[in-house]
Design a protein around this motif. Sequence first.
Motif, PDB file in Angstrom:
ATOM      1  N   ILE A  56      -9.873 -12.854   2.191  1.00 14.21           N
ATOM      2  CA  ILE A  56      -9.055 -12.473   1.046  1.00 14.21           C
ATOM      3  C   ILE A  56      -8.239 -11.250   1.440  1.00 14.21           C
ATOM      4  N   THR A  57      -6.952 -11.273   1.122  1.00 13.31           N
ATOM      5  CA  THR A  57      -6.068 -10.147   1.431  1.00 13.31           C
ATOM      6  C   THR A  57      -6.025  -9.187   0.247  1.00 13.31           C
ATOM      7  N   PRO A  58      -6.320  -7.912   0.457  1.00 12.03           N
ATOM      8  CA  PRO A  58      -6.276  -6.961  -0.656  1.00 12.03           C
ATOM      9  C   PRO A  58      -4.846  -6.712  -1.128  1.00 12.03           C
ATOM     10  N   ASP A  59      -4.711  -6.181  -2.342  1.00  9.84           N
ATOM     11  CA  ASP A  59      -3.387  -5.858  -2.876  1.00  9.84           C
ATOM     12  C   ASP A  59      -2.787  -4.660  -2.156  1.00  9.84           C
ATOM     13  N   ASP A  60      -3.648  -3.742  -1.742  1.00  6.12           N
ATOM     14  CA  ASP A  60      -3.179  -2.535  -1.082  1.00  6.12           C
ATOM     15  C   ASP A  60      -4.238  -2.064  -0.090  1.00  6.12           C
ATOM     16  N   GLY A  61      -3.846  -1.190   0.835  1.00  7.34           N
ATOM     17  CA  GLY A  61      -4.773  -0.693   1.835  1.00  7.34           C
ATOM     18  C   GLY A  61      -4.783  -1.580   3.066  1.00  7.34           C
ATOM     19  N   LYS A  62      -5.596  -1.202   4.049  1.00  9.21           N
ATOM     20  CA  LYS A  62      -5.642  -1.989   5.277  1.00  9.21           C
ATOM     21  C   LYS A  62      -7.066  -2.058   5.828  1.00  9.21           C
ATOM     22  N   ILE A  63      -7.292  -3.093   6.628  1.00  9.88           N
ATOM     23  CA  ILE A  63      -8.578  -3.313   7.290  1.00  9.88           C
ATOM     24  C   ILE A  63      -8.294  -3.452   8.776  1.00  9.88           C
ATOM     25  N   THR A  64      -8.949  -2.626   9.587  1.00  7.06           N
ATOM     26  CA  THR A  64      -8.694  -2.640  11.021  1.00  7.06           C
ATOM     27  C   THR A  64      -9.991  -2.828  11.794  1.00  7.06           C
ATOM     28  N   SER A  65      -9.862  -3.479  12.946  1.00  6.09           N
ATOM     29  CA  SER A  65     -10.986  -3.688  13.860  1.00  6.09           C
ATOM     30  C   SER A  65     -10.466  -3.619  15.286  1.00  6.09           C
ATOM     31  N   PRO A  66     -11.303  -3.161  16.215  1.00  6.64           N
ATOM     32  CA  PRO A  66     -10.889  -3.200  17.623  1.00  6.64           C
ATOM     33  C   PRO A  66     -10.656  -4.636  18.070  1.00  6.64           C
ATOM     34  N   ALA A  67      -9.764  -4.830  19.003  1.00  7.25           N
ATOM     35  CA  ALA A  67      -9.478  -6.170  19.523  1.00  7.25           C
ATOM     36  C   ALA A  67     -10.759  -6.815  20.041  1.00  7.25           C
ATOM     37  N   GLY A  68     -10.951  -8.070  19.687  1.00  8.44           N
ATOM     38  CA  GLY A  68     -12.101  -8.816  20.168  1.00  8.44           C
ATOM     39  C   GLY A  68     -13.330  -8.732  19.297  1.00  8.44           C
ATOM     40  N   THR A  69     -13.285  -7.916  18.218  1.00 10.79           N
ATOM     41  CA  THR A  69     -14.442  -7.811  17.326  1.00 10.79           C
ATOM     42  C   THR A  69     -14.592  -9.101  16.528  1.00 10.79           C
ATOM     43  N   SER A  70     -15.794  -9.677  16.553  1.00  8.70           N
ATOM     44  CA  SER A  70     -16.045 -10.920  15.819  1.00  8.70           C
ATOM     45  C   SER A  70     -16.865 -10.627  14.567  1.00  8.70           C
ATOM     46  N   ILE A  71     -16.477 -11.284  13.475  1.00  8.78           N
ATOM     47  CA  ILE A  71     -17.132 -11.079  12.174  1.00  8.78           C
ATOM     48  C   ILE A  71     -17.641 -12.426  11.684  1.00  8.78           C
ATOM     49  N   GLY A  72     -18.920 -12.482  11.339  1.00 10.04           N
ATOM     50  CA  GLY A  72     -19.519 -13.713  10.817  1.00 10.04           C
ATOM     51  C   GLY A  72     -19.864 -13.563   9.347  1.00 10.04           C
ATOM     52  N   TYR A  73     -19.483 -14.545   8.539  1.00  8.46           N
ATOM     53  CA  TYR A  73     -19.676 -14.464   7.086  1.00  8.46           C
ATOM     54  C   TYR A  73     -20.478 -15.661   6.590  1.00  8.46           C
ATOM     55  N   LEU A  74     -21.555 -15.394   5.835  1.00 11.00           N
ATOM     56  CA  LEU A  74     -22.350 -16.448   5.206  1.00 11.00           C
ATOM     57  C   LEU A  74     -21.925 -16.580   3.759  1.00 11.00           C
ATOM     58  N   ASP A  75     -21.278 -17.689   3.433  1.00  8.43           N
ATOM     59  CA  ASP A  75     -20.817 -17.948   2.076  1.00  8.43           C
ATOM     60  C   ASP A  75     -21.963 -18.510   1.237  1.00  8.43           C
ATOM     61  N   GLN A  76     -21.956 -18.217  -0.057  1.00  5.02           N
ATOM     62  CA  GLN A  76     -22.972 -18.796  -0.939  1.00  5.02           C
ATOM     63  C   GLN A  76     -22.815 -20.300  -1.061  1.00  5.02           C
ATOM     64  N   ASP A  77     -21.596 -20.799  -0.903  1.00 11.07           N
ATOM     65  CA  ASP A  77     -21.342 -22.238  -1.012  1.00 11.07           C
ATOM     66  C   ASP A  77     -20.529 -22.686   0.197  1.00 11.07           C
ATOM     67  N   PRO A  78     -21.170 -22.932   1.337  1.00 12.90           N
ATOM     68  CA  PRO A  78     -20.435 -23.251   2.568  1.00 12.90           C
ATOM     69  C   PRO A  78     -19.647 -24.555   2.453  1.00 12.90           C
ATOM     70  N   ASP A  79     -18.443 -24.565   2.999  1.00  8.57           N
ATOM     71  CA  ASP A  79     -17.564 -25.738   2.978  1.00  8.57           C
ATOM     72  C   ASP A  79     -17.864 -26.608   4.196  1.00  8.57           C
ATOM     73  N   MET A  80     -18.388 -27.816   3.959  1.00  8.99           N
ATOM     74  CA  MET A  80     -18.748 -28.707   5.057  1.00  8.99           C
ATOM     75  C   MET A  80     -17.915 -29.985   5.051  1.00  8.99           C
ATOM     76  N   GLU A  81     -16.789 -29.931   4.384  1.00  5.56           N
ATOM     77  CA  GLU A  81     -15.930 -31.111   4.314  1.00  5.56           C
ATOM     78  C   GLU A  81     -15.456 -31.497   5.717  1.00  5.56           C
TER      79      GLU A  81
END
Length: 603
Positions: A56-81
């Motif tokens: 999700i893109t915020p309305d304002d502000g920024k999110i930064t990470s060093p190059a190559g940083t991997s982020i894993g997210y566990l959704d409450q309702d995973p999409d398996m389509e």
Amino acid sequence: MAPAPLIQLSDVTLEYGDKLLFDNINLVIAEGNRFALVGRNGTGKSTLMKVIAGLITPDDGKITSPAGTSIGYLDQDPDMEGFSTLEEFAQSGVADGARYKLDLFAGGLKVDLSLSPEAASGGQRRRAALVRLMAQEPDVLLLDEPTNHLDIEAIQWLEDTLTAERRAYVVISHDRAFLQRVTRETLWLDRGVLRRSARPFSEFEAWQEKTHAEEDLARHKLNRKIKAEARWAVEGISARRKRNQGRVRALQALRAERAEQIDRKGTAQLALDGGLASGKRVIEADSISKSYGEKLIFKDVSMRVMRGDRIAFVGPNGVGKTTLVDVLTKQIPPDTGTVTFGTNVELAVFDQARAQLDPDATLWETLTQAPQTRVSGAADQVMVRGTPRHVVSYLQDFLFDDTQARAPVRSLSGGEKARLLLAQLMALPSNLLLLDEPTNDLDIETLDLLQEVIGTYSGTVLLVSHDRDFIDRVATQTVAFEGRGRVTVYAGGWTDYQSQRPEQEKPKSPAQQKPKSEKKATTKPTSNALSFTERHRLKTLPDEITRIEAEIAKLSDFLSNADVYTADPKKAEKATEMLSERQSKLQTLETEWLELEERASSE
């Protein structure tokens, strides 16, 4: 060299319609951070996770990470389509060299990856998503209610796995015991503001109470100042024609400040009516058994449920807990044996599958059109324990606002659906309450209130749950499934059950599960007694742990300021390195203390 921050949020703001979810949030997530993210249902915890994950893109502000940083997210309702099996889904995004880990994690979480997503339950789908995420080994794990639908054995496996991790993670969970075990710092999302504490989740309630007390005091002082200035303004009209315009403008500013303050939302108004008192003996089960085909669920179970009992049913997923309570409440018949109700039994059921909720119906319709709560001739009324109430007023008791009353059930979060089901359940008079996984998705404050309500309920409660803390707080007896159709009743809650069960029945930790060949090869003495040096070490370790925790708290507070990384990068780098070193040291000390304490207690 210590790694740079993995994720940095700077002045992140997000609104949904007229609702402000986040207001200029700043946060740094560095290697070794283990955060519990807490807050009420609907405050935006899951949305914040998705913002951090880049979904999700915020309305304002920024999110930064060093190059190559991997982020894993566990959704409450995973999409398996588009995936034919859970295994195909789990393999996606996992490097070929790490495929072997899928079997390892699937075994620990007890999920059959050969199932198709359509045939799998919601719990199995979430387990498969967790298997996939763990096998991907991202730099940062974002876990949204990872324990939902896990049995206690799988939760403990996940606890062991996470505590052995070096990577950073953020966890949303209602499970107190889980948060206390796996997290070290706390993030509190409250009315658009994200607060950070270097203290563990076990200290959250004290922190919350202190914060609220400070808010109340500040609000009280502001109100008194507004009243004083307003009195001056009124009296000034009669005292002189020309008033001090500076003071008038100051008064207007005070009123604007007060208007901008967001009042805390009250607690849900949960209440249960014990209805007509049942007889002293509520349920008598005599030698009941149940099988499905060749699968034995339970055999020769005899038990007596008395008025006022609060009985928890525990055991692995799929073992038959819900089947047993369904037999005990006469919703399905036993194969052998008999179940007899006492007099005046009125049953109300909280369904873990939320099957009682129509996703296309509005909240208004859910309450006003249900046969047991409908008020004849009044489309805007709901029958609450024998008394008509306006549906919107009743929904407000469960923290729903006016606009949500006409919204469809499908628009609600998991926690909000649980609250709606509780609203439907608590409108009914009952003296026998069946709660099947009621804690899933509920925020901790609502769990506290539900616990109090159950504690004062004059009827009888049958509870199916994997929440160890909740069981400890409410249960007077624990019914445990112990394999091969055997069911045993223990006095007390989860902790009491663990202390009473035979030693050979207790599950072994991964450290205890050594190969037989390794056990034969050992030449160490079998005595478990502590030496003099070990006893001295056991006494001194708590002070050393406290000192390390204090150092971690100071370093975390210093690094929680995002500006430090630009103002003094070298100092920030050194502090990050020191923090990582102390967190590793703390884990080593805690493990050492636990091993010595276990040996001392077994002497």
